[in-house]
Design a protein around this motif. Structure first.
Motif, short mmCIF file in Angstrom:
data_model
loop_
_atom_site.label_atom_id
_atom_site.label_comp_id
_atom_site.label_asym_id
_atom_site.label_seq_id
_atom_site.Cartn_x
_atom_site.Cartn_y
_atom_site.Cartn_z
N SER A 137 0.85 -1.19 0.00
CA SER A 137 0.00 0.00 0.00
C SER A 137 0.88 1.24 0.00
O SER A 137 2.08 1.17 0.31
CB SER A 137 -0.92 0.01 1.22
OG SER A 137 -0.17 0.11 2.42
N PRO A 139 0.75 3.86 2.14
CA PRO A 139 1.30 4.15 3.48
C PRO A 139 2.50 3.28 3.82
O PRO A 139 3.47 3.76 4.43
CB PRO A 139 0.12 3.86 4.41
CG PRO A 139 -1.09 4.07 3.57
CD PRO A 139 -0.70 3.59 2.21
N ALA A 140 2.47 2.00 3.42
CA ALA A 140 3.59 1.11 3.70
C ALA A 140 4.84 1.59 2.97
O ALA A 140 5.95 1.60 3.53
CB ALA A 140 3.25 -0.31 3.29
N ARG A 141 4.69 2.01 1.73
CA ARG A 141 5.84 2.49 0.96
C ARG A 141 6.41 3.78 1.57
O ARG A 141 7.63 3.96 1.64
CB ARG A 141 5.45 2.72 -0.49
CG ARG A 141 4.97 1.44 -1.20
CD ARG A 141 4.69 1.69 -2.67
NE ARG A 141 4.02 0.54 -3.26
CZ ARG A 141 2.72 0.46 -3.51
NH1 ARG A 141 1.92 1.51 -3.25
NH2 ARG A 141 2.18 -0.62 -4.02
N LEU A 142 5.52 4.66 2.01
CA LEU A 142 5.98 5.91 2.59
C LEU A 142 6.73 5.66 3.91
O LEU A 142 7.77 6.29 4.17
CB LEU A 142 4.78 6.85 2.83
CG LEU A 142 4.11 7.41 1.57
CD1 LEU A 142 2.87 8.21 1.94
CD2 LEU A 142 5.08 8.28 0.79
N LEU A 143 6.22 4.76 4.72
CA LEU A 143 6.89 4.45 5.98
C LEU A 143 8.24 3.79 5.74
O LEU A 143 9.21 4.05 6.45
CB LEU A 143 6.00 3.54 6.83
CG LEU A 143 4.75 4.19 7.44
CD1 LEU A 143 3.91 3.15 8.18
CD2 LEU A 143 5.14 5.32 8.39
N LEU A 167 3.43 4.30 14.36
CA LEU A 167 2.52 4.77 13.31
C LEU A 167 1.73 3.62 12.70
O LEU A 167 0.56 3.80 12.31
CB LEU A 167 3.34 5.48 12.21
CG LEU A 167 4.01 6.80 12.62
CD1 LEU A 167 4.90 7.30 11.47
CD2 LEU A 167 2.97 7.85 12.98
N ALA A 168 2.32 2.44 12.64
CA ALA A 168 1.65 1.28 12.05
C ALA A 168 0.38 0.91 12.81
O ALA A 168 -0.58 0.40 12.22
CB ALA A 168 2.60 0.10 12.00
N VAL A 171 -2.08 3.17 11.22
CA VAL A 171 -2.16 3.16 9.76
C VAL A 171 -2.70 1.84 9.22
O VAL A 171 -3.57 1.83 8.34
CB VAL A 171 -0.78 3.46 9.14
CG1 VAL A 171 -0.81 3.25 7.62
CG2 VAL A 171 -0.33 4.87 9.48
#
Length: 382
Positions: A137, A139-143, A167-168, A171
């Motif tokens: 996803s 959000p996963a890539r950004l984190l 954050l996870a 998110v």
């Protein structure tokens, strides 16, 4: 009938002799413990697999300890743990002694220059695999990018892990717990054994401080690395790199890469590289201290967590934290691959060796053969 502790030790010693590939050993552990020895049933083994994925530590080591725990309680977990890790430790120490005694020989130096190229390919391959599996996803890539950039700026990877895992929780709300439920009462014996191990570990580090403060610093460092090694042994690589190279300055990037390479030609988890670091710092005693302290926390956590295994595997928060640790691992591994690549002197032959190693790994050639081939070819052509 409960198995003898010696039998548990011998069974896992035999498995440890061929424990290449980390998590790839889990099916062999299952075949031995569930199918042949019948020390536990399939449902309990699956429960153990679930809980070992949530807590820190090298997966295969944790599964071995879980089987020993179910078979003979805390002493069984310790017997399995020691038996499974002993071949890797002894071989790592032996190879490390040869490394430091023969590193002035030109073919040896050429072989290790090639192994550094293989390590760049290996870390890149691992980061690519984790990215395909866990960056599902935006959000996963950004984190993951957040963790990678932070480490690239020489930030503390433990801080990156903590921030991303926090954050996870907010998110990754789609992550829900699973696993078999049980209504059995909580068995406090593993918890008491975990407390005993913790007391022994604290006493061990305290004694080391009086013997040699350097050894106690080494032990505390390895304890910290193991406590944050969520998602398997590969997490230890960026943590060890940051602490050993950047914070303490105990060795160069190139030498740590050599240690990682030796860790790949020995059975057992990659975190056994800690024994290489310990030997470089304080000889055999340093290697022993590093090996004991880099594996002890995860064993203690396993013993303490197993009575609550069904609750942990059903906890959405625990699952989200695990997802966060795996996502951050992608970024950390990618950043380490870049840092290692920068430290290598590149030429056309070096590019070809690294590229060949990467392609072989993508084609699922066994890591041990890629490492050995890289060393031999490099000793001849570099």
């Amino acid at each position: 009938m409960r198995p003898a502790l010696l039998l548990i030790f011998i069974r896992f010693l035999k498995l440890g002799l061929t424990a290449f590939g980390g998590p790839a050993m889990v099916p062999y552990i299952r075949a031995m413990a569930v199918d042949r020895e019948k020390w536990l049933d399939g449902q309990n083994f699956r429960l153990g697999m679930s809980v070992t994925q949530i807590i820190p530590g090298a997966t295969a080591m944790q599964v071995a300890a879980y089987v020993g725990l179910r078979a003979r309680g805390g002493p069984g977990a310790l017997a399995a743990y020691v038996g499974f890790s002993m071949p890797a430790f002894l071989l790592m120490v032996g190879l490390t002694v040869l490394y430091f005694s023969a590193q002035e020989l030109a073919p040896v130096m050429a072989a290790f220059r090639g192994l550094q190229l293989v390590i760049v390919a290996l870390i890149s391959h691992a980061a690519f695999n984790f990215a395909q599996r866990y960056l599902d996803s935006l959000p996963a890539r950004l984190l993951a990018c957040l963790a990678g950039v932070w480490l690239g700026l020489r930030g503390n990877p433990i801080l990156a892990l903590v921030v991303v895992c926090t954050l996870a929780v907010f998110v990754f709300r789609e992550e829900q717990g699973d696993g078999p439920r049980t209504t059995a009462p909580i068995d406090t014996r593993p918890i008491r054994f975990a407390g005993l191990l913790l007391a022994c570990l604290i006493a061990f580090v305290a004694v080391l401080h009086f013997i040699d403060p350097t050894l106690s610093s080494l032990g505390l460092l390895m304890i910290k690395i193991d406590c944050f090694a969520f998602g398997g042994g590969y997490v230890s690589v960026p943590l060890m790199f940051h602490e050993v190279v950047e914070v303490h300055g105990w060795m160069s990037e190139a030498r740590l890469m050599d240690g990682i390479a030796l860790g790949q030609v020995t059975p057992g988890p990659i975190v056994m590289t800690g024994a290489f670091v310990g030997y470089a710092l304080a000889g055999f005693m340093g290697a022993l201290v590093a090996a004991v302290t880099v594996f002890s926390p995860s064993l203690i956590i396993l013993c303490a967590a197993t009575p609550f295994a069904d609750r942990l595997t059903h906890s959405p928060i625990a699952r989200r934290v695990l997802k966060g640790s795996l996502v951050s691992l992608v970024g950390l591994m990618a950043a380490i691959a870049v840092r290692f690549a920068i430290s290598v002197e590149w030429g056309m032959l070096e590019i070809l060796i690294a590229l060949a190693a990467f392609i072989a790994l993508r084609k699922k050639v066994d890591i041990i053969w890629v490492v050995l081939a890289g060393a031999v070819v490099s000793a001849v052509v570099l």
